[in-house]
Design a protein around this motif. Structure first.
Motif, PDB file in Angstrom:
ATOM      1  N   GLN A 104       0.822  -1.200   0.000  1.00 44.94           N
ATOM      2  CA  GLN A 104       0.000   0.000   0.000  1.00 44.94           C
ATOM      3  C   GLN A 104       0.859   1.253   0.000  1.00 44.94           C
ATOM      4  OE1 GLN A 104      -3.110   0.055  -0.638  1.00 44.94           O
ATOM      5  NE2 GLN A 104      -3.425   2.254  -0.379  1.00 44.94           N
ATOM      6  N   GLU A 108       0.441   4.237  -2.548  1.00 40.63           N
ATOM      7  CA  GLU A 108       0.213   5.602  -2.084  1.00 40.63           C
ATOM      8  C   GLU A 108       1.299   6.556  -2.583  1.00 40.63           C
ATOM      9  OE1 GLU A 108      -2.262   6.901  -0.330  1.00 40.63           O
ATOM     10  OE2 GLU A 108      -3.385   5.044   0.015  1.00 40.63           O
ATOM     11  N   ASP A 129      -3.191  -6.396  -5.584  1.00 44.08           N
ATOM     12  CA  ASP A 129      -3.784  -5.073  -5.490  1.00 44.08           C
ATOM     13  C   ASP A 129      -5.025  -5.017  -6.372  1.00 44.08           C
ATOM     14  OD1 ASP A 129      -3.864  -2.182  -4.940  1.00 44.08           O
ATOM     15  OD2 ASP A 129      -3.285  -1.996  -7.054  1.00 44.08           O
ATOM     16  N   VAL A 331      -2.876  -5.923   4.386  1.00 45.70           N
ATOM     17  CA  VAL A 331      -3.101  -4.513   4.078  1.00 45.70           C
ATOM     18  C   VAL A 331      -3.068  -3.696   5.363  1.00 45.70           C
ATOM     19  CG1 VAL A 331      -4.768  -2.833   3.200  1.00 45.70           C
ATOM     20  CG2 VAL A 331      -4.381  -4.980   1.958  1.00 45.70           C
ATOM     21  N   GLU A 335      -0.729  -0.630   6.778  1.00 51.41           N
ATOM     22  CA  GLU A 335      -1.292   0.637   7.234  1.00 51.41           C
ATOM     23  C   GLU A 335      -0.748   1.068   8.589  1.00 51.41           C
ATOM     24  OE1 GLU A 335      -5.653   0.430   4.996  1.00 51.41           O
ATOM     25  OE2 GLU A 335      -5.441  -0.170   7.099  1.00 51.41           O
TER      26      GLU A 335
END
Length: 350
Positions: A104, A108, A129, A331, A335
């Motif tokens: 991620q 990002e 993804d 995921v 994060e």
């Protein structure tokens, strides 16, 4: 130790730019072509150390098959992310490889572009993804790699608790969890095995602090060579690196700790603005081909599609040992990574 509110949503995902920017490797020696290679006959892949799993053989086989030079690269996942961010306006790399916790962050940061490699359609949805920016290519398991010739008479450790015994003082190492995906995975594995979760890092941080007090060390780069040399007799790393060392003649044992461990998916993706995009796509296709998956399996990396070949499974720990390796919401692991890094630097640090 009470740590209320450790993981706060407002801190989630800073794309690694603050904590990891200082870790970027400026060494470009590993991303130059071989003698006679033209600018069109090369593919640059970040985070592909030759000694990591079977990456040396994988890239060599790709070159033999296609004529495209594919040099290995010594970065870890965090260094690869930082380099891709720094080079975003003028990309150098074509393909990136990283632990899934960085997936991620790579998205990002806008350093990947969508590409579905040929042969990857059967990869489970939770290992890709949703927009096609990355796909898991294989998995490993957090394990102890133990050089039995350098334990000074101590028994082979079988649990996380064992590593805190003074008998192993100064013998244990793991990769820096603020930089390397396998280091962060090792910290996650210990935390979960000892009763924590992705929103409570107290058990893992307390454990890593105690491990530091017992003389543990951290490295930024792949450290399996130090295990073979006896410099780090016990490395918390991936199972596949241990099996490879054993096959190369080192007197090592691979141990999945009794309290539990963690499966680690690894991902690949095409770099946004790739200077050799066709070659990058060809390399990704090769990774998911029968030959590519077989070569990864020969490095004891478990395929994400299909089973481990029988001849490989016979040379690894029994299946029941792997039942102790948990799967998590990867995921979410990505994060909360920046929160973990901040807490680790404040409470453990090296």
């Amino acid at each position: 130790m009470n740590r209320p509110g450790r993981v706060r949503a407002t801190l989630v995902v800073l794309a690694g730019s603050i904590a990891l920017a200082s870790c970027a490797s400026a060494d470009t020696s590993a991303v130059t072509g071989g003698a006679g290679a033209s600018s069109d006959d090369i593919v640059i892949t970040y985070n592909s150390p030759a000694e990591w799993g079977n990456y040396g053989e994988v890239l060599a086989a790709f070159t033999q098959s296609t004529g495209i030079q594919a040099p290995n690269d010594p970065k870890n996942s965090g260094q690869a992310l930082a380099a891709l961010q720094a080079e975003k306006s003028a990309p150098v790399a074509d393909v990136a490889y990283a632990g899934i916790a960085f997936g991620q962050q790579l998205v990002e940061a806008g350093v990947l572009q969508a590409y579905e490699p040929a042969g990857s359609a059967e990869v489970p949805a939770d290992l890709r993804d949703s927009d096609g920016n990355w796909t898991a290519v294989h998995t490993g398991t957090v394990a102890f790699i133990v050089n039995t010739d350098h334990l000074d008479g101590a028994p082979v450790p079988t649990s996380w608790a064992d590593l805190l015994d003074p008998a192993y003082s100064g013998m244990v190492g793991y990769l820096d969890p603020t930089q390397a995906a396998v280091g962060y995975s090792a910290a996650t594995a210990a935390n979960i095995a000892l009763g924590g979760d992705l929103h409570d890092w107290a058990p893992g941080l307390d454990y890593l602090a105690a491990l530091k007090e017992n003389g543990a060390s951290t490295s930024a780069q792949t450290a399996t060579a130090k295990v073979a040399q006896g410099e780090i007799p016990i490395l918390i790393d991936t199972d596949f690196n241990g099996y490879k060392l054993r096959d190369e003649g080192a007197d090592v044992e691979v141990v999945i700790p009794e309290e539990g461990s963690l499966q680690i998916p690894y991902i690949v993706g095409l770099v946004a603005g790739s200077p050799h995009a066709d070659n990058g796509q060809a390399l990704l296709d090769f990774y998911f081909s029968d030959e590519g998956q077989q070569l990864f399996a020969e490095g004891y990396m478990r395929p994400v599609v299909g089973d481990v070949p029988q001849e490989i499974a016979e040379r690894t720990l029994p299946a029941e040992d792997y039942e102790r390796a948990a799967t998590i919401d990867y995921v979410e692991q990505g994060e909360v990574q920046q929160d973990f890094i901040q807490l680790y630097e404040e409470e453990v640090g090296f």
